[in-house]
Design an enzyme around this catalytic site. Sequence first.
Site, PDB file in Angstrom:
ATOM      1  N   LYS A 132       0.864  -1.189   0.000  1.00 33.38           N
ATOM      2  CA  LYS A 132       0.000   0.000   0.000  1.00 33.38           C
ATOM      3  C   LYS A 132       0.897   1.235   0.000  1.00 33.38           C
ATOM      4  CE  LYS A 132      -4.324   1.360   0.161  1.00 33.38           C
ATOM      5  NZ  LYS A 132      -5.505   0.751  -0.467  1.00 33.38           N
TER       6      LYS A 132
ATOM      7  N   ASP B  93      -6.889   4.539  -4.946  1.00 29.71           N
ATOM      8  CA  ASP B  93      -7.541   4.414  -3.631  1.00 29.71           C
ATOM      9  C   ASP B  93      -8.166   5.792  -3.380  1.00 29.71           C
ATOM     10  OD1 ASP B  93      -7.886   2.645  -1.173  1.00 29.71           O
ATOM     11  OD2 ASP B  93      -7.097   4.424  -0.223  1.00 29.71           O
TER      12      ASP B  93
HETATM   13  P1  NDP Z   1     -12.935   8.065  -3.189  1.00 32.51           P
HETATM   14  O1  NDP Z   1     -11.874   9.039  -2.903  1.00 32.51           O
HETATM   15  O2  NDP Z   1     -13.411   7.886  -4.575  1.00 32.51           O
HETATM   16  O3  NDP Z   1     -14.208   8.349  -2.275  1.00 32.51           O
HETATM   17  C1  NDP Z   1     -14.127   8.352  -0.889  1.00 32.51           C
HETATM   18  C2  NDP Z   1     -15.451   8.854  -0.353  1.00 32.51           C
HETATM   19  O4  NDP Z   1     -15.423   8.789   1.068  1.00 32.51           O
HETATM   20  C3  NDP Z   1     -15.728  10.293  -0.703  1.00 32.51           C
HETATM   21  O5  NDP Z   1     -17.117  10.496  -0.796  1.00 32.51           O
HETATM   22  C4  NDP Z   1     -15.149  11.051   0.501  1.00 32.51           C
HETATM   23  O6  NDP Z   1     -15.731  12.318   0.699  1.00 32.51           O
HETATM   24  C5  NDP Z   1     -15.527  10.119   1.626  1.00 32.51           C
HETATM   25  N1  NDP Z   1     -14.556  10.260   2.713  1.00 32.51           N
HETATM   26  C6  NDP Z   1     -13.205  10.164   2.634  1.00 32.51           C
HETATM   27  N2  NDP Z   1     -12.638  10.379   3.830  1.00 32.51           N
HETATM   28  C7  NDP Z   1     -13.655  10.640   4.665  1.00 32.51           C
HETATM   29  C8  NDP Z   1     -13.732  10.935   6.040  1.00 32.51           C
HETATM   30  N3  NDP Z   1     -12.617  11.017   6.795  1.00 32.51           N
HETATM   31  N4  NDP Z   1     -14.970  11.111   6.574  1.00 32.51           N
HETATM   32  C9  NDP Z   1     -16.082  11.005   5.812  1.00 32.51           C
HETATM   33  N5  NDP Z   1     -16.081  10.734   4.503  1.00 32.51           N
HETATM   34  C10 NDP Z   1     -14.887  10.548   3.951  1.00 32.51           C
HETATM   35  O7  NDP Z   1     -12.401   6.662  -2.598  1.00 32.51           O
HETATM   36  P2  NDP Z   1     -12.894   5.198  -2.932  1.00 32.51           P
HETATM   37  O8  NDP Z   1     -14.359   5.192  -3.156  1.00 32.51           O
HETATM   38  O9  NDP Z   1     -11.981   4.641  -3.942  1.00 32.51           O
HETATM   39  O10 NDP Z   1     -12.534   4.450  -1.572  1.00 32.51           O
HETATM   40  C11 NDP Z   1     -13.447   4.387  -0.475  1.00 32.51           C
HETATM   41  C12 NDP Z   1     -12.999   3.289   0.477  1.00 32.51           C
HETATM   42  O11 NDP Z   1     -12.963   2.037  -0.215  1.00 32.51           O
HETATM   43  C13 NDP Z   1     -11.600   3.471   1.075  1.00 32.51           C
HETATM   44  O12 NDP Z   1     -11.584   2.893   2.374  1.00 32.51           O
HETATM   45  C14 NDP Z   1     -10.741   2.618   0.152  1.00 32.51           C
HETATM   46  O13 NDP Z   1      -9.546   2.185   0.788  1.00 32.51           O
HETATM   47  C15 NDP Z   1     -11.670   1.458  -0.097  1.00 32.51           C
HETATM   48  N6  NDP Z   1     -11.388   0.680  -1.287  1.00 32.51           N
HETATM   49  C16 NDP Z   1     -11.381   1.249  -2.531  1.00 32.51           C
HETATM   50  C17 NDP Z   1     -11.142   0.477  -3.643  1.00 32.51           C
HETATM   51  C18 NDP Z   1     -11.221   1.033  -5.017  1.00 32.51           C
HETATM   52  O14 NDP Z   1     -11.121   0.240  -5.969  1.00 32.51           O
HETATM   53  N7  NDP Z   1     -11.424   2.319  -5.206  1.00 32.51           N
HETATM   54  C19 NDP Z   1     -10.819  -0.956  -3.517  1.00 32.51           C
HETATM   55  C20 NDP Z   1     -10.950  -1.480  -2.185  1.00 32.51           C
HETATM   56  C21 NDP Z   1     -11.191  -0.662  -1.117  1.00 32.51           C
HETATM   57  P3  NDP Z   1     -14.954  13.632   0.153  1.00 32.51           P
HETATM   58  O15 NDP Z   1     -15.129  13.598  -1.334  1.00 32.51           O
HETATM   59  O16 NDP Z   1     -15.629  14.763   0.812  1.00 32.51           O
HETATM   60  O17 NDP Z   1     -13.528  13.454   0.590  1.00 32.51           O
END
Ligand code: NDP
Length: 444
Positions: A126, A166
């Site tokens: 990571k 991510d």
């Molecule tokens: P994105 O950056 O596309 O989206 C993240 C979302 O979560 C956004 O809506 C963001 O809001 C919100 N968010 C982030 N940090 C916080 C916080 N501290 N409090 C509240 N809301 C928050 O990321 P992903 O969708 O790619 O990833 C989401 C999760 O899934 C993570 O844990 C990631 O590790 C996991 N994941 C992702 C994969 C992938 O293929 N993308 C694969 C496996 C796991 P804002 O826009 O306001 O920051």
Amino acid sequence: MSYVDEVIESVVKKNPSEPEFHQAVKEVLESLRPVIDANEALYRKEALLERLVEPDRQFKFRVPWVDDKGQVQVNTGYRVQFNNSIGPYKGGLRLHPSVNMGIIKFLGFEQIFKNSLTCLPIGGGKGGSDFDPKGKSDREVMAFCQSFMTELCKYIGADTDVPAGDIGTGAREIGYMFGQYKKIKSIYEGVLTGKGLSYGGSLARTEATGYGLLYITQEMLKCNGKDIAGKTIAVSGAGNVAIYAIQKAHQLGAKVVTCSDSTGWIYDSEGIDVELLREIKEVKRARLTEYAAARSSAEYHEGKGVWTVKCDIALPCATQNELNEEDAKTLVANGCFAVAEGANMPTTLEATKYLQDNKVLFCPGKAANAGGVATSALEMSQNSERLSWSFEEVDSKLQNIMVNIFHNLDEAAKRYGKEGDYVTGANIAGFEKVADAMLAQGVC
Ligand code: NDP
């Protein structure tokens, strides 16, 4: 003291400022107790757990870049290569101000078992940076990504370590990083996944984590005599995972009524309009207030609150520790019967225990969100073959992988007398293969 307790104690002592890493190690090792107790003499002699909790290597580096005002900014970059016993290191790059070594280590540690669960040949790693792409111009994001890759390129490669997206790292960032890798190394190889379709990306990679989450949730419900169609679902997040989870949930006949970002959340009684959400988040990169302004059935609330909404199924898809014990109590009181983690470790240990104690079907992230990395591995295969598979072909492989993951963890849980405990099942199924490979490869 038991071997598990000794190792947990030493992890806390050796890494005092890394609470998320402690949490991940505790969660995994606690649930592996039955396997470890059964093999304690061998594992102790081989120091298997001590080797498992210590990354193969970790990099921390300076990332200087120039902003639009001509000011030099400095961020910190990280890459943790945790374990490559079953394949090249594989795991995303997180760009978020909260990133530090402890968070990257927790994610890298979890990634070992998630990748093993996919049954594909990928090890765990990571990386990321405390850089915040939010509010930056495209040129600033490019400047950061180029500087980040200028250092990272020394440690990665198609057969060594293959990073992906991510939080904060989407197609734009991967594109800038891939361009810089190619420029410095003069080599065109599948060193990153999540690439654009015009330069080696895989169809269905964008959708994979969210779709995979729904495929495994559907299988979990099916094996427990329930159906997803007609159910009300609460989703948190509004990023890549959340958007495609919502889209697939609707395709399977459920209704998703919430989504959120880091400033607020939406309740939409008519069901979330995915196309509108995509336009706001993927194209305009705007806030959710715009969603509420465009849709009369939607309410916008500041802060946190998705888990207060009555639902049958909850899918946390935002970030770590976003669903705590209080939230779990509210979900159970409201009749929620299934939780599947789209994000990595979104549910606290206490909340997970409460949900499981109250017979909520609980699918942990390392299984539930493995569709993303599994499809990344399919992207690596296509790059090696110099071929591109159709959307349907990738999606059908993804479905098979997610269904298999569920059956593997279900079977592992049953084998150790923990039927229905999918957290234990996922950890055991992921661990067994890695442990076998480590033992077979000797002390290294
Ligand atoms: P994105 O950056 O596309 O989206 C993240 C979302 O979560 C956004 O809506 C963001 O809001 C919100 N968010 C982030 N940090 C916080 C916080 N501290 N409090 C509240 N809301 C928050 O990321 P992903 O969708 O790619 O990833 C989401 C999760 O899934 C993570 O844990 C990631 O590790 C996991 N994941 C992702 C994969 C992938 O293929 N993308 C694969 C496996 C796991 P804002 O826009 O306001 O920051």
